[in-house]
Design a protein around this motif. Structure first.
Motif, mmCIF file in Angstrom:
data_model
loop_
_atom_site.group_PDB
_atom_site.id
_atom_site.type_symbol
_atom_site.label_atom_id
_atom_site.label_comp_id
_atom_site.label_asym_id
_atom_site.label_seq_id
_atom_site.Cartn_x
_atom_site.Cartn_y
_atom_site.Cartn_z
ATOM 1 N N ALA A 179 -6.485 -3.650 -1.152
ATOM 2 C CA ALA A 179 -6.865 -2.522 -0.279
ATOM 3 C C ALA A 179 -6.465 -2.909 1.243
ATOM 4 N N CYS A 180 -6.949 -4.111 1.421
ATOM 5 C CA CYS A 180 -6.275 -4.586 2.942
ATOM 6 C C CYS A 180 -4.891 -4.628 3.035
ATOM 7 N N GLN A 181 -4.315 -5.023 1.987
ATOM 8 C CA GLN A 181 -2.681 -5.342 1.940
ATOM 9 C C GLN A 181 -2.167 -3.570 2.140
ATOM 10 N N SER A 182 -2.946 -2.565 1.335
ATOM 11 C CA SER A 182 -2.429 -1.200 1.471
ATOM 12 C C SER A 182 -2.628 -0.656 2.860
ATOM 13 N N ARG A 183 -3.773 -0.978 3.678
ATOM 14 C CA ARG A 183 -4.094 -0.588 4.771
ATOM 15 C C ARG A 183 -3.054 -1.125 5.968
ATOM 16 N N GLU A 184 -2.925 -2.288 5.643
ATOM 17 C CA GLU A 184 -1.786 -2.910 6.600
ATOM 18 C C GLU A 184 -0.479 -2.316 6.570
ATOM 19 N N ILE A 202 7.183 -1.196 -1.515
ATOM 20 C CA ILE A 202 6.267 -2.313 -1.349
ATOM 21 C C ILE A 202 5.100 -1.743 -2.032
ATOM 22 N N ASN A 203 4.589 -0.464 -1.797
ATOM 23 C CA ASN A 203 3.434 0.223 -2.265
ATOM 24 C C ASN A 203 3.466 0.166 -3.682
ATOM 25 N N GLN A 204 4.766 0.384 -4.391
ATOM 26 C CA GLN A 204 4.778 0.426 -5.855
ATOM 27 C C GLN A 204 4.174 -0.818 -6.388
#
Length: 334
Positions: A179-184, A202-204
């Protein structure tokens, strides 16, 4: 994971020595009583043979299911290897020219995700086997890193103090790191540092990590069905108890009209031991593989795989101070 050519015969003997003692006793008691005149203890061997056929089928079914769980777990971590490498070079090539520090930060957070996930998968469950005497004794030949080391200490090298405190406050640390990676990633996209296509790529990869984590958690948190496990245990126990009684008369007749008449009944002990040991050990082999993340010598080597991913990704950034690869201890690598 056992990295040698095979488990040695001595290893198997030591691993099953407690069962050998018990099975020898179960074979000796009816034999001694029969020799002392309790001949009524002899049972017909035919019903016991039919029971043995049923036990063989259900033990084989259990072993097939155990191998399927083990192989699926290995496939999941194989996918994590490939997806991590893809994530690494896509992120590096999309962002390194604009924000190399952010690339390094997200790489470190990915190592933290791998670490948190393996610690979660090594947590004990009530149905696992590592707390039994048989497995505990063999476990002295190697160390389970997640049992020896502390998660917070390992995460310290990857996360800032503030983020570490935040992650440790969560129940599912691995999920929160993704989740932190997604927010970043969203912040980077909103700043215009990556375009729509790069954000999507990247999101995939983050979605794939979440998917693979869920698959691993499903295997970890859903045991081999207890009804199948229980019936296997009960049928195996009945078979082990009755085998020595079914062979008494057959071995006693073996010496008729020979010099050994009256003494061949003692062959019942080693041969009953051999038959029951084979069935019991086959069941134990399946039981040793059915939980592929518990820390047994047959586990998927998630610690070694995680370290391999970290080495590969650090190499992508041309880092020179790479962590050492994890090597086997007494042919066991986790």
């Amino acid at each position: 994971m056992h990295s040698g050519k095979r488990f040695g015969a001595l290893e198997f003997a030591v691993w099953t020595k407690r069962s050998i003692y018990i099975l020898t006793l179960l074979s000796a008691i009816p034999t001694v009583l029969y020799y002392c005149g309790w001949t009524f203890l002899s049972f017909p061997w035919q019903p016991i043979a039919i029971m043995g056929t049923a036990v063989a089928f259900i033990v084989g079914f259990k072993n097939n299911a155990s191998y399927s769980r083990l192989w699926e777990a290995r496939q999941i971590y194989g996918a994590i290897i490939n997806d991590s490498r893809s994530f690494g070079y896509i992120l590096r090539d999309s962002l390194s020219g604009k924000n190399p520090e952010k690339v390094k930060e997200m790489f470190l957070r990915h190592y933290a995700w791998l670490t948190a996930l393996r610690f979660q998968l090594r947590e004990s469950r009530p149905w696992e086997n590592m707390d039994t005497a048989q497995f505990e004794e063999y476990a002295q030949k190697y160390e389970v890193p997640e049992k020896v080391n502390k998660l917070d200490k390992e995460l310290e090298s990857y996360l800032s103090g503030e983020e570490l405190h935040y992650i440790l406050s969560k129940k599912n640390r691995a999920t929160q790191l993704i989740a932190c990676q997604s927010r970043e990633l969203s912040e980077i996209y909103n700043k215009g540092e990556i375009n729509d296509f790069q954000w999507s790529q990247i999101n995939q990869q983050l979605v794939k990590f979440t998917d693979n984590q869920g698959k691993a958690e499903r295997i970890k948190n859903f045991p081999y069905p207890r009804n199948f496990s229980s019936i296997t245990t009960y049928l195996l126990l009945l078979f082990i108890v009755f085998v020595p009684f079914g062979l008494l008369k057959e071995f006693d007749k073996l010496g008729d009209n020979t010099f050994f008449e009256g003494f061949t009944v003692w062959f019942n002990i080693p041969f009953s031991l051999l038959v029951t040991w084979c069935f019991y050990t086959l069941d134990s082999v399946g039981e040793a593989s059915v939980n592929p993340f518990e820390g047994s010598p047959n586990d998927v080597p998630i610690t070694q795989i995680s370290r391999t991913i970290e080495i590969d990704m650090r190499d992508m950034l041309d880092e020179s101070d790479l962590p050492p690869a994890i090597t086997p201890t007494n042919n066991i690598i986790l």
